[in-house]
Design an enzyme around this catalytic site. Structure first.
Site, short mmCIF file in Angstrom:
data_model
loop_
_atom_site.label_atom_id
_atom_site.label_comp_id
_atom_site.label_asym_id
_atom_site.label_seq_id
_atom_site.Cartn_x
_atom_site.Cartn_y
_atom_site.Cartn_z
N CYS A 1 0.41 -0.79 -0.06
CA CYS A 1 -0.02 -0.11 -0.09
C CYS A 1 0.70 1.57 0.04
O CYS A 1 0.13 2.05 0.35
CB CYS A 1 -1.00 0.54 1.73
SG CYS A 1 -2.21 -2.06 1.45
N HIS B 1 -3.01 7.19 2.84
CA HIS B 1 -3.64 6.02 2.40
C HIS B 1 -4.94 5.41 3.06
O HIS B 1 -5.18 5.83 4.47
CB HIS B 1 -2.69 4.68 3.00
CG HIS B 1 -3.20 3.23 2.87
ND1 HIS B 1 -3.63 2.98 0.96
CD2 HIS B 1 -3.37 1.81 2.87
CE1 HIS B 1 -4.45 2.10 1.35
NE2 HIS B 1 -3.77 0.95 2.73
N ASN C 1 -10.30 0.12 0.18
CA ASN C 1 -8.58 0.37 -0.02
C ASN C 1 -8.37 -0.50 -1.00
O ASN C 1 -7.89 -1.44 -1.66
CB ASN C 1 -8.02 -0.70 1.21
CG ASN C 1 -6.74 -0.51 1.63
OD1 ASN C 1 -5.93 -0.40 0.46
ND2 ASN C 1 -5.65 -1.37 2.64
N1 COA Z 1 -18.61 -8.54 9.58
C1 COA Z 1 -18.62 -8.11 10.52
N2 COA Z 1 -17.78 -8.79 11.83
C2 COA Z 1 -16.79 -9.12 11.31
C3 COA Z 1 -15.99 -8.90 10.76
C4 COA Z 1 -17.11 -8.49 9.28
N3 COA Z 1 -17.06 -7.96 7.68
N4 COA Z 1 -14.43 -9.27 9.89
C5 COA Z 1 -14.77 -9.75 11.55
N5 COA Z 1 -15.66 -9.80 12.74
C6 COA Z 1 -15.51 -9.30 13.65
C7 COA Z 1 -15.31 -10.87 14.24
O1 COA Z 1 -14.98 -12.01 14.22
C8 COA Z 1 -14.56 -10.06 15.87
O2 COA Z 1 -15.92 -11.24 16.55
P1 COA Z 1 -15.58 -12.37 17.28
O3 COA Z 1 -15.51 -10.89 18.09
O4 COA Z 1 -16.61 -12.70 18.07
O5 COA Z 1 -14.42 -12.90 17.66
C9 COA Z 1 -15.26 -8.58 15.97
O6 COA Z 1 -16.24 -8.59 14.87
C10 COA Z 1 -14.39 -7.95 16.20
O7 COA Z 1 -13.07 -8.11 15.56
P2 COA Z 1 -11.95 -7.26 15.55
O8 COA Z 1 -10.66 -7.47 14.82
O9 COA Z 1 -12.72 -6.70 16.72
O10 COA Z 1 -12.28 -6.14 14.81
P3 COA Z 1 -11.82 -4.45 14.49
O11 COA Z 1 -12.58 -3.10 15.49
O12 COA Z 1 -10.95 -4.57 15.07
O13 COA Z 1 -11.83 -3.85 13.48
C11 COA Z 1 -10.31 -3.69 11.15
C12 COA Z 1 -11.71 -4.74 12.29
C13 COA Z 1 -9.31 -4.87 10.12
C14 COA Z 1 -11.38 -3.22 11.06
C15 COA Z 1 -9.70 -3.22 11.91
O14 COA Z 1 -8.19 -4.04 13.31
C16 COA Z 1 -8.54 -2.73 10.81
O15 COA Z 1 -8.67 -1.91 10.59
N6 COA Z 1 -7.63 -2.57 10.54
C17 COA Z 1 -6.34 -2.46 9.93
C18 COA Z 1 -7.13 -3.05 8.41
C19 COA Z 1 -6.14 -2.52 7.34
O16 COA Z 1 -6.24 -1.13 6.83
N7 COA Z 1 -5.15 -3.39 6.96
C20 COA Z 1 -5.07 -2.34 5.21
C21 COA Z 1 -3.27 -1.49 5.90
S1 COA Z 1 -2.71 -1.47 4.53
#
Ligand code: COA
Length: 351
Positions: A122, A260, A290
């Site tokens: 990215c 980004h 993204n």
């Molecule tokens: N829809 C519904 N629930 C989802 C889901 C979706 N698309 N994806 C994950 N979940 C669930 C998980 O399974 C988890 O369930 P559990 O508590 O029963 O285990 C719950 O939602 C919470 O997951 P969590 O990972 O704690 O959520 P979060 O608030 O940390 O958000 C992201 C997850 C991915 C949105 C966040 O971590 C993020 O934005 N990370 C950066 C990702 C990114 O930008 N990557 C590219 C960088 S270049």
């Protein structure tokens, strides 16, 4: 580990003479995804700010998207293909493992100039800008830098933890030497000690694709979302601060922040920690998702098209991605179009 800076390049008299973008026609909304995945519009919007993303057609590949953005950037710059001296394609989703995607774009444009790929995930477009401005500093006349990605090809559509995050697209810029504009300083860095934080494990030389890979799906992207989130904020803040310090620019003098577009919460956290007002942060992640290396040039083009960039504006670009990689730079905005003799465009802006 505390985020630290690693590389700083000087500011160069470089202008983005033309910008271009391409988004595939098909739009997939959060509600569309909720039809096939255990997710919801509410979950995706509140966690990421994403509402919809574009997805390429089955007969398209990364070079097709790159080519469309490139043509637009060349038109915008008033630059002919014959005037180009190099093409850099930033992508982590090339058409093929071999050859690179840039030679294919060059061929489609009808040129045999230097053409190669940069893979910094990215952060790729920031790396591409650094490479492009270095090429200009050593004698190139006009460098086309493209960020193009088709992440939908390497995402498991059944994996809700990543399938909702990514979109496809391409953005491009024509870089030319111009004393009245500036690009840099740059801060770029990489930390490859924990690649599994965000990766497609199989499909390369470490773990070639075989039947087991295909069954297990280890050729698809996986990530530890929380770790990625924390690193993204820390690295983009430290890297942005490094270029501001190096340039002697105060954060209040940043007119537009184009970060980004991974996640609205990441952009907001970076802006808050740096002290950039929310209104000065340009947001496209809601519409694009993204798009990896394409996100910064897509967002920059979108900001320009929305009338947010005026001559002489100080623009802060910053990105973070798999690797880990990160990068930031400053850009003194000057309008696109062919080079004009100094003092004839009425901008009055100095380099
Ligand atoms: N829809 C519904 N629930 C989802 C889901 C979706 N698309 N994806 C994950 N979940 C669930 C998980 O399974 C988890 O369930 P559990 O508590 O029963 O285990 C719950 O939602 C919470 O997951 P969590 O990972 O704690 O959520 P979060 O608030 O940390 O958000 C992201 C997850 C991915 C949105 C966040 O971590 C993020 O934005 N990370 C950066 C990702 C990114 O930008 N990557 C590219 C960088 S270049």
């Amino acid at each position: 580990m505390t985020a630290s800076t690693t590389t700083t390049g000087r500011s160069q008299p470089v202008r983005l003479a033309g910008l271009g973008s391409y988004l595939p026609e098909r739009v997939v909304t959060n509600d569309d995804l909720a039809q096939v995945l255990d997710t919801s519009d509410e979950w995706i919007r509140t966690r990421t700010g994403i509402r919809e993303r574009h997805v390429l057609a089955s007969d398209q590949a990364t070079s097709d998207l790159a080519l469309a953005a490139a043509r637009q950037a060349l038109d915008d710059a008033g630059t002919t293909v014959d005037q180009l001296t190099a093409i850099v394609v930033a992508t982590t989703t090339p058409d093929h493992t071999v050859p690179g995607t840039a030679p294919l774009v060059a061929a489609a444009l009808g040129t045999e100039v230097t053409a190669f790929d940069v893979n910094a995930a990215c952060s790729g477009f920031l790396y591409g800008l650094r490479v492009g401005s270095s090429l200009l500093a050593t004698g190139d006349d006009a460098v086309l830098v493209i960020g193009a990605e088709t992440l939908s090809r390497i995402v498991n559509p059944a994996d809700r933890s990543v399938a909702v995050l990514f979109g496809d697209g391409a953005g491009a810029a024509v870089l030319v030497p111009d004393e009245r504009a500036s690009l840099g300083p740059f801060d770029l860095g990489a930390d490859g000690r924990d690649p599994s934080m965000l990766w497609a494990e199989a499909g390369g030389s470490r773990t070639p694709v075989d039947a087991e890979v295909l069954t297990g799906g280890s050729h698809f992207i996986t990530m530890r979302g929380g770790d990625v989130y924390r690193n993204a904020v820390a690295r983009m803040v430290a890297s942005s601060q490094a270029v501001l310090d190096e340039a002697g620019v105060k954060v209040e003098d940043v007119d537009v922040f184009v970060g980004h577009q991974a996640n609205l919460r990441i952009l907001e956290a970076v802006g808050q920690r740096l002290g950039i007002p929310a209104d000065n942060t340009h947001v496209t992640v809601d519409r694009h998702g993204n798009t990896s290396a394409a996100s910064v040039p897509l967002a920059l083009t979108d900001a320009r098209d929305a009338g947010r960039l005026t001559p002489g504006d100080t623009v802060l670009l910053s990105a973070f991605g798999a690797g880990l990689t990160w990068g930031s730079c400053l850009l003194t905005w000057q309008p696109s179009g062919p080079a004009r003799p100094a003092g004839t465009d009425g901008s009055g802006a100095a380099a």
